[in-house]
Design an enzyme around this catalytic site. Structure first.
Site, mmCIF file in Angstrom:
data_model
loop_
_atom_site.group_PDB
_atom_site.id
_atom_site.type_symbol
_atom_site.label_atom_id
_atom_site.label_comp_id
_atom_site.label_asym_id
_atom_site.label_seq_id
_atom_site.Cartn_x
_atom_site.Cartn_y
_atom_site.Cartn_z
ATOM 1 N N LYS A 60 0.826 -1.207 0.000
ATOM 2 C CA LYS A 60 0.000 0.000 0.000
ATOM 3 C C LYS A 60 0.859 1.254 0.000
ATOM 4 O O LYS A 60 0.536 2.247 -0.630
ATOM 5 C CB LYS A 60 -0.898 0.018 1.239
ATOM 6 N N GLU A 61 1.950 1.200 0.748
ATOM 7 C CA GLU A 61 2.780 2.394 0.866
ATOM 8 C C GLU A 61 4.086 2.292 0.106
ATOM 9 O O GLU A 61 4.661 3.296 -0.268
ATOM 10 C CB GLU A 61 3.141 2.651 2.337
ATOM 11 N N ASN A 63 6.979 -0.238 -2.404
ATOM 12 C CA ASN A 63 7.323 -1.380 -3.249
ATOM 13 C C ASN A 63 8.701 -1.852 -2.840
ATOM 14 O O ASN A 63 9.553 -1.033 -2.494
ATOM 15 C CB ASN A 63 7.350 -0.982 -4.721
ATOM 16 N N LYS A 77 13.601 -0.773 -0.734
ATOM 17 C CA LYS A 77 12.216 -0.433 -0.437
ATOM 18 C C LYS A 77 11.976 1.005 -0.887
ATOM 19 O O LYS A 77 12.699 1.910 -0.488
ATOM 20 C CB LYS A 77 11.945 -0.597 1.066
ATOM 21 N N ASP A 189 3.459 -4.072 14.369
ATOM 22 C CA ASP A 189 2.763 -4.629 13.202
ATOM 23 C C ASP A 189 3.315 -6.029 12.929
ATOM 24 O O ASP A 189 3.502 -6.431 11.799
ATOM 25 C CB ASP A 189 2.954 -3.727 11.981
ATOM 26 N N ASP A 206 9.728 -4.845 8.182
ATOM 27 C CA ASP A 206 8.663 -3.836 8.199
ATOM 28 C C ASP A 206 8.533 -3.133 9.557
ATOM 29 O O ASP A 206 7.482 -3.198 10.205
ATOM 30 C CB ASP A 206 7.330 -4.514 7.819
HETATM 31 N N1 LIG Z 1 15.161 -7.453 3.084
HETATM 32 C C1 LIG Z 1 14.284 -8.145 2.355
HETATM 33 N N2 LIG Z 1 14.688 -9.237 1.649
HETATM 34 C C2 LIG Z 1 13.811 -9.937 0.894
HETATM 35 N N3 LIG Z 1 12.512 -9.634 0.783
HETATM 36 C C3 LIG Z 1 12.045 -8.549 1.451
HETATM 37 C C4 LIG Z 1 12.905 -7.761 2.268
HETATM 38 N N4 LIG Z 1 12.169 -6.761 2.819
HETATM 39 C C5 LIG Z 1 10.916 -6.920 2.359
HETATM 40 N N5 LIG Z 1 10.825 -7.987 1.543
HETATM 41 C C6 LIG Z 1 9.611 -8.450 0.838
HETATM 42 O O1 LIG Z 1 8.805 -7.334 0.537
HETATM 43 C C7 LIG Z 1 7.535 -7.446 1.174
HETATM 44 C C8 LIG Z 1 7.070 -6.090 1.669
HETATM 45 O O2 LIG Z 1 7.984 -5.577 2.613
HETATM 46 P P1 LIG Z 1 7.467 -4.792 3.892
HETATM 47 O O3 LIG Z 1 8.640 -4.164 4.539
HETATM 48 O O4 LIG Z 1 6.624 -5.702 4.727
HETATM 49 O O5 LIG Z 1 6.605 -3.642 3.212
HETATM 50 P P2 LIG Z 1 5.045 -3.256 3.290
HETATM 51 O O6 LIG Z 1 5.056 -1.968 4.029
HETATM 52 O O7 LIG Z 1 4.628 -3.132 1.865
HETATM 53 O O8 LIG Z 1 4.315 -4.353 4.029
HETATM 54 C C9 LIG Z 1 7.741 -8.470 2.271
HETATM 55 O O9 LIG Z 1 6.544 -9.161 2.548
HETATM 56 C C10 LIG Z 1 8.783 -9.390 1.683
HETATM 57 O O10 LIG Z 1 8.174 -10.326 0.831
HETATM 58 MG MG LIG Z 2 4.717 -5.645 5.502
#
Ligand SMILES: Nc1ncnc2c1ncn2[C@@H]1O[C@H](COP(=O)(O)OP(=O)(O)O)[C@@H](O)[C@H]1O
Ligand SMILES: [Mg+2]
Length: 255
Positions: A60-61, A63, A77, A189, A206
Site C-alpha cells: 500500500k505504501e 514497493n 524499499k 505490526d 517492516d
Molecule cells: N530485506 C528483504 N529481503 C527480501 N525480501 C524482502 C525484504 N524486505 C521486504 N521484503 C519483501 O517485501 C515485502 C514487503 O515488505 P514490507 O517491509 O513488509 O513492506 P510493506 O510496508 O509493503 O508491508 C515483504 O513481505 C517481503 O516479501
Molecule cells: Mg509488511
C-alpha cells in the site's frame, strides 16, 4: 550520456523479455516518478547498486525490489510519493512525523517516514534482533540486506511451509523480547505477514511503525502483535494463549 532509466533498467534485448520490459515501464511510471528516479540515480552514483532486477512486493505504501551491484543482491524499499500513503499509517507514527517536519510538505513527510524505518531497523539490528541489515537510506528509498536464497527472496511466514513451528514460535517470541529489552521498541505490526522464513529461521521486517517501550500505547500494540501470532501458531497446531505469548514477547518488561 546514458539516461538514468536505461542505466537502472537495462533494455532487454531478447524477444521473450518484451513482456518483462512492458512490466518495467508500468512500474516505472507508477513508482519511479521524477523525484524517486533522482534519488535512485544518487544511490547508483554512490555505488549502492547498479540495477533494479525485479519487484518482490507491491504494498500500500511501498514497493520492494531486488537490486544488484558489486556487493551482490540487496533489497530496495521505495516509499511511493503518492497521496494515498498516509491513510494506512498508525496515528502515533503520523503524529511523530508531523512534529518532525511540521507537516508542511507531503514529500518531506514521506522522506521522514523512510528515515524512521531506517533508524528503527538500525536500532533493532544493533540490539541483535534478527532483521535485515540496514545499509542506506536516502529520501524515499531504503536499502537493506536481501533476505533470500540463490537470488530468490525468502517467503513470508504466512506463505511458508514451516518445518518446526515450535522453533519458529520461540524465535519470534525471543526476537520480540530482544526488541523490547535491548532496543526498547515494540514492533507494532508483527504478524506472519511481516516475518520472513529464511532457511528455517524467522527474520522480522517492516519496522516503520515501531513504538518506544515507554509509549502509552506500547503495551496495547504488543498485545495485538501477540494475539496475531497466537492465532497463527494455534492454527499451526500449537495451542498458544495470547497472554502467554505476550509475556514471552516482552510484555512483562513493559512499564
Ligand atoms: N530485506 C528483504 N529481503 C527480501 N525480501 C524482502 C525484504 N524486505 C521486504 N521484503 C519483501 O517485501 C515485502 C514487503 O515488505 P514490507 O517491509 O513488509 O513492506 P510493506 O510496508 O509493503 O508491508 C515483504 O513481505 C517481503 O516479501
Ligand atoms: Mg509488511
Amino acid at each position: 550520456m546514458p539516461r538514468v532509466t536505461d542505466l537502472v533498467f537495462p533494455r532487454l534485448e531478447r524477444k521473450e523479455d518484451r513482456r518483462k520490459e512492458r512490466w518495467h515501464r508500468d512500474v516505472m511510471d507508477e513508482v519511479f516518478d521524477r523525484p524517486t528516479l533522482l534519488a535512485v540515480s544518487r544511490m547508483v552514483t554512490s555505488g549502492h547498486f547498479k540495477e533494479v532486477d525485479f519487484s518482490i512486493s507491491t504494498g500500500k505504501e511501498a514497493n520492494v525490489f531486488r537490486v544488484s551491484g558489486a556487493a551482490g543482491f540487496r533489497a530496495l524499499k521505495v516509499y511511493r510519493i503518492s497521496n494515498s500513503i498516509f491513510r494506512h499509517l498508525p496515528p502515533w507514527a503520523l503524529a511523530e512525523i508531523h512534529r518532525e517536519v511540521g507537516g508542511a510538505s507531503f514529500q518531506r513527510m514521506i522522506f521522514a517516514w523512510a528515515h524512521r524505518e531506517f533508524t528503527s531497523l538500525k536500532r533493532c539490528f544493533e540490539a541483535g534482533v534478527p532483521v535485515p541489515k540496514p545499509i542506506a537510506q536516502f529520501r524515499n528509498l531504503l536499502i537493506m540486506e536481501f533476505v533470500g536464497e540463490e537470488g530468490l527472496p525468502s517467503p513470508v511466514l504466512i506463505k511458508s511451509v514451516v518445518e518446526d513451528p515450535t522453533a519458529v514460535r520461540s524465535e519470534v517470541a525471543s526476537a520480540s523480547r530482544t526488541m523490547v529489552e535491548r532496543a526498547e521498541l515494540v514492533h507494532g505490526d508483527l504478524s506472519p505477514f511481516n516475518v520472513l522464513y529464511h532457511r528455517g529461521h524467522a527474520v522480522l521486517i517492516d519496522v516503520g511503525q515501531v513504538l518506544r517501550t515507554d509509549h502509552p500505547q506500547a503495551k496495547e500494540m504488543l498485545r495485538r502483535d501477540a494475539t496475531n501470532f497466537a492465532r497463527y501458531f494455534t492454527r499451526m497446531g500449537l495451542p498458544t494463549p495470547p497472554e502467554t505469548l505476550f509475556t514471552e514477547m516482552g510484555g512483562d518488561l513493559l512499564p
